[in-house]
Design a protein around this motif. Structure first.
Motif, PDB file in Angstrom:
ATOM      1  N   ALA A 293     -10.194  -1.649  16.821  1.00 46.76           N
ATOM      2  CA  ALA A 293     -10.274  -3.100  16.634  1.00 46.76           C
ATOM      3  C   ALA A 293      -9.101  -3.610  15.800  1.00 46.76           C
ATOM      4  CB  ALA A 293     -11.597  -3.463  15.966  1.00 46.76           C
ATOM      5  N   HIS A 294      -8.686  -2.814  14.809  1.00 45.24           N
ATOM      6  CA  HIS A 294      -7.584  -3.188  13.922  1.00 45.24           C
ATOM      7  C   HIS A 294      -6.254  -3.272  14.674  1.00 45.24           C
ATOM      8  CE1 HIS A 294      -4.901  -3.268  10.519  1.00 45.24           C
ATOM      9  NE2 HIS A 294      -4.513  -2.016  10.670  1.00 45.24           N
ATOM     10  N   THR A 295      -6.046  -2.409  15.648  1.00 48.80           N
ATOM     11  CA  THR A 295      -4.751  -2.315  16.341  1.00 48.80           C
ATOM     12  C   THR A 295      -4.842  -2.728  17.808  1.00 48.80           C
ATOM     13  OG1 THR A 295      -5.191   0.020  16.885  1.00 48.80           O
ATOM     14  CG2 THR A 295      -4.050  -0.430  14.821  1.00 48.80           C
ATOM     15  N   HIS A 296      -5.904  -3.418  18.205  1.00 50.57           N
ATOM     16  CA  HIS A 296      -6.218  -3.634  19.617  1.00 50.57           C
ATOM     17  C   HIS A 296      -5.083  -4.243  20.421  1.00 50.57           C
ATOM     18  CE1 HIS A 296      -8.194  -4.750  23.285  1.00 50.57           C
ATOM     19  NE2 HIS A 296      -8.071  -6.037  23.026  1.00 50.57           N
ATOM     20  N   ASP A 297      -4.518  -5.335  19.960  1.00 52.25           N
ATOM     21  CA  ASP A 297      -3.503  -6.035  20.758  1.00 52.25           C
ATOM     22  C   ASP A 297      -2.091  -5.738  20.292  1.00 52.25           C
ATOM     23  OD1 ASP A 297      -3.598  -7.338  18.386  1.00 52.25           O
ATOM     24  OD2 ASP A 297      -3.851  -9.355  19.202  1.00 52.25           O
TER      25      ASP A 297
ATOM     26  N   ARG B  16      -4.707  -6.322  12.557  1.00 46.10           N
ATOM     27  CA  ARG B  16      -5.560  -7.420  12.126  1.00 46.10           C
ATOM     28  C   ARG B  16      -6.654  -6.895  11.213  1.00 46.10           C
ATOM     29  NH1 ARG B  16      -4.194 -11.711  15.048  1.00 46.10           N
ATOM     30  NH2 ARG B  16      -3.306 -11.411  17.118  1.00 46.10           N
ATOM     31  N   PRO B  17      -7.105  -7.699  10.250  1.00 45.74           N
ATOM     32  CA  PRO B  17      -8.267  -7.315   9.461  1.00 45.74           C
ATOM     33  C   PRO B  17      -9.502  -7.241  10.352  1.00 45.74           C
ATOM     34  CG  PRO B  17      -7.083  -9.143   8.456  1.00 45.74           C
ATOM     35  CD  PRO B  17      -6.541  -8.981   9.831  1.00 45.74           C
TER      36      PRO B  17
ATOM     37  N   GLY C 111      -4.321  -5.362   6.413  1.00 42.23           N
ATOM     38  CA  GLY C 111      -4.861  -4.014   6.340  1.00 42.23           C
ATOM     39  C   GLY C 111      -3.832  -2.925   6.525  1.00 42.23           C
ATOM     40  N   THR C 112      -2.574  -3.271   6.717  1.00 40.51           N
ATOM     41  CA  THR C 112      -1.540  -2.250   6.850  1.00 40.51           C
ATOM     42  C   THR C 112      -1.089  -1.786   5.465  1.00 40.51           C
ATOM     43  OG1 THR C 112       0.181  -3.948   6.966  1.00 40.51           O
ATOM     44  CG2 THR C 112      -0.737  -3.150   9.051  1.00 40.51           C
ATOM     45  N   CYS C 113      -0.398  -0.637   5.451  1.00 41.71           N
ATOM     46  CA  CYS C 113       0.074  -0.033   4.203  1.00 41.71           C
ATOM     47  C   CYS C 113       1.597  -0.035   4.186  1.00 41.71           C
ATOM     48  CB  CYS C 113      -0.464   1.400   4.098  1.00 41.71           C
ATOM     49  SG  CYS C 113       0.000   2.267   2.578  1.00 41.71           S
ATOM     50  N   THR C 114       2.195  -0.366   3.041  1.00 44.06           N
ATOM     51  CA  THR C 114       3.658  -0.460   2.946  1.00 44.06           C
ATOM     52  C   THR C 114       4.325   0.882   2.670  1.00 44.06           C
ATOM     53  OG1 THR C 114       3.528  -0.957   0.579  1.00 44.06           O
ATOM     54  CG2 THR C 114       3.529  -2.829   2.118  1.00 44.06           C
TER      55      THR C 114
END
Length: 666
Positions: free
Chosen positions: A257-261, A265-266, A608-611
């Protein structure tokens, strides 16, 4: 024989025959053509048609999905049936683009028992009718009905954990993909008999029944659709499998769900009943169990979740009275009800199961050992299936102790979480009412013909008889000496699915009453709100509870805490979580990126991504530092003096005792 005929009614005041509307719009035209003004006439009823030697009926159907969108191409059948003549006349039609169809059928014959039957057929794949698709009448010649189907998903994906068998994740879009909510499936007690819930059944299960919620506009998934959320419904391979495996599949669902498109996304995470426990384990292990996350192929420790919602979930376990468990074993229902499984053994605070040795009987052992192994110890355990001669062993693999996961409390740090219980927080009583607030998911009254009775907590209820099985107790099954067992009534939602509808007589002090049996407390309020004790702190940012102990599945519009229904309360929190673009709850916290080390060298962003883009840090030998952050110092290194001149070592003599100080190599 199928035929269509306009009906005639003699209008004495006019002295002529007036064409009727049982053929649709022709009634109005006939009335307008009469020589004198005429009142609009209703279609002849089926009995009235008898004088004319024919029968004719019409089915006017509207078909929509659970979001109110018209469904075209659904077949509607109109039938005239006579048992006297053993005859069925049938006509069919399909709904148009507006979801409407009118189907008329006619029949000849002098029988007096003609019946009009209208029925909508099955919808497209992955849908399910909610409510009645059929209407019958032996009187009315025109039947009107609106049929609602669970909507079909826009997309489906497999989600796999660590063992064989994959779950499935279905997406229900509200428009552009921008506000995803991932919802975990509750326990399915009918799974062994009927298999997994269909997509339509799962949607209907989570949406809620409109009879409880006032209207379709108040149902849960419909409200989410109207407010623009994109809902993913997660279904594990089996709801009876190890909760840690269900959590692994659910973690994959969050990642999808976070990376779907393609754009991170949160995600909001939600689970009702067992689904709430699964979502707890998945999110907590994500942030604290690097090896588990790595095995699943999830690259970052940054949990992309802005809100966790637990609905009447066994966050500290569930209860089923021991006598009820014994009854299931005695009647050989334990497999049929998905009861003798890892998930049930992990959830039940006091489970009854076959003893590991000796012949197969219903001589059971009842204790909290398997619950304790799952929640507190993080150890494997074994349970046994009934077999013809000897019990067959099944092992439930170990996972981390649930209550120690995440930040040490069983939750991921920094993420907002809310919960609700279907019960009251009144620790002194168990309340049973006789109105619709006690309806179960099948709209069946669990406490019929009772007023606002208050059943004293801890009183000695004596079961007189229920269907000749005296151990199918209502609330209290037995006392452990002078103390109340875990089986006893306490505040929380009531179990309603195993022996619902069984009535019996109970001696309560000096009075005898008939009372409905729904097996006592199922999800204690203290468990649904994750309280370590009935009066301990509630570890949520907000929580909701009823003013009575409702059935576990009966979500309603009745006001509870704050004077709000649970649906209204939930939607307010969803709106808040997404009001700032849906930033994840742990934004700004340290995180580990997708490299091979376990060092948290980045920070969590709004999406929600990490740097962390520092690359992989390997272990440096000889510095006494845990360079790759795996909790081990100088692992994999070989010290000088082992007799081997390894790469990286400079030996002064024989490489057994003489080398440069502190020199260590791989």
């Amino acid at each position: 024989m199928n035929w269509h005929l306009c009906c005639f009614r003699i209008a004495p005041a006019l002295g002529l025959a007036v064409l009727l509307a049982s053929c649709g719009s022709e009634q109005a035209a006939a009335s307008e053509s009469a020589s004198a003004p005429a009142t609009a006439l209703a279609p002849l009823t089926l009995p009235e048609q008898a004088a004319y030697g024919y029968r004719q009926g019409t089915c006017n159907y509207t078909v929509v999905d659970g979001y109110g969108r018209p469904m075209s191409g659904v077949t509607v059948t109109a039938e005239l049936v006579s048992l006297e003549l053993l005859e069925v006349e049938r006509a069919t039609g399909s709904t148009d683009a507006s979801g409407y169809v009118s189907v008329t059928v006619g029949a000849e014959g002098a029988a007096s028992d003609w019946l009009l039957r209208c029925e909508a057929g099955s919808g497209p794949p992955d849908t399910k009718a909610i409510g009645d698709t059929r209407k019958l009448s032996q009187v009315e010649s025109v039947l009107t009905n609106t049929v609602i189907y669970a909507p079909a998903p826009n997309a489906s994906y497999p989600v796999c954990g660590e063992v064989s068998g994959c779950g499935i994740l279905r997406l229900y879009l509200s428009g552009a993909y921008d506000k995803p909510i991932v919802v975990a499936e509750p326990f399915n007690s009918d799974e062994p008999l009927y298999g997994p819930r269909s997509a339509g059944s799962l949607w209907a299960q989570y949406n809620g029944h409109p009879s409880h919620l006032g209207s379709w506009s108040n149902t849960i998934l419909n409200r989410m659709y109207q407010q623009g959320y994109d809902v993913w419904l997660f279904q594990p391979y089996q709801t009876g499998q190890n909760v840690h495996e269900q959590a692994a599949e659910f973690a994959q669902a969050i990642h999808r769900a976070h990376t779907h498109d393609g754009a991170a996304r949160p995600v909001t995470v939600m689970g009702f009943s067992l689904g709430g426990l699964v979502s707890r384990v998945a999110t907590a292990r994500w942030t604290s169990d690097t090896a588990w996350r790595t095995r699943l192929g999830i690259p970052s420790s940054a949990l992309p979740v802005n809100l966790i919602v637990a609905g009447d979930a066994p966050l500290r376990g569930a209860q089923v009275t021991n006598e009820l468990q014994r009854s299931m074993w005695r009647e050989k229902k334990e497999k049929e009800k998905n009861f003798n499984t890892c998930a049930v053994e992990q959830m039940l605070q006091r489970s009854c199961r076959l003893k590991p040795t000796g012949p197969v009987t219903t001589d059971l052992e009842c204790n909290d050992a398997h619950w304790d192994a799952f929640f507190n110890k993080g150890t494997a355990f074994t349970y046994y299936d009934r077999e013809p001669v000897e019990p067959t062993a099944h092992t439930c693999a170990a996972g981390p102790a649930v209550l120690m996961l995440g930040d040490g409390t069983g939750w991921p740090a920094g993420v907002k979480r809310i919960a609700w219980t279907q019960g009251t927080l009144d620790t002194g009583t168990g309340q049973c009412y006789g109105d619709y607030r006690d309806l179960n998911g099948d709209v069946e009254d669990l406490c019929p013909d009772r007023g606002a009775d208050t059943f004293g907590y801890g009183f000695n209820w004596l079961n007189i008889d229920i269907n000749a099985y005296p151990d199918k107790a209502h609330y209290l099954e037995r006392f452990c000496g002078t103390s109340v067992c875990a089986d006893d009534l306490e505040p929380g939602s009531k179990h309603d699915s195993v022996f619902t509808g069984v009535a019996g007589s109970y001696l309560i002090w000096q009075g005898v009453f008939d009372q409905h049996s729904h097996a006592g407390t199922f999800i204690p309020s203290r468990s649904a709100l994750d309280r370590a004790c009935p009066t301990c702190a509630i570890p949520f940012d907000d929580y909701w509870h009823h003013s009575y102990n409702a059935a576990h599945r009966a979500i309603s519009q009745q006001p509870g805490r704050y004077g709000k229904s649970v649906v209204d309360w939930l939607n307010e929190h969803l709106a808040t979580a997404w009001s700032n673009g849906g930033c994840v709850g742990n934004v700004g916290q340290a995180c580990d990126g997708g490299d091979s080390d376990m060092c948290r060298e980045g920070t969590i962003q709004c999406d929600g991504t990490c740097t962390d883009a520092t690359g992989s840090t390997g272990e440096s030998c000889g510095d006494g530092v845990d360079n790759d952050c795996d909790g081990l110092v100088d692992e994999g290194c070989v010290r000088c003096g082992d007799g081997i001149c390894s790469p990286g070592e400079t030996c002064l003599s024989d490489c057994r005792s003489s080398c440069y100080p502190k020199l260590i190599c791989d």
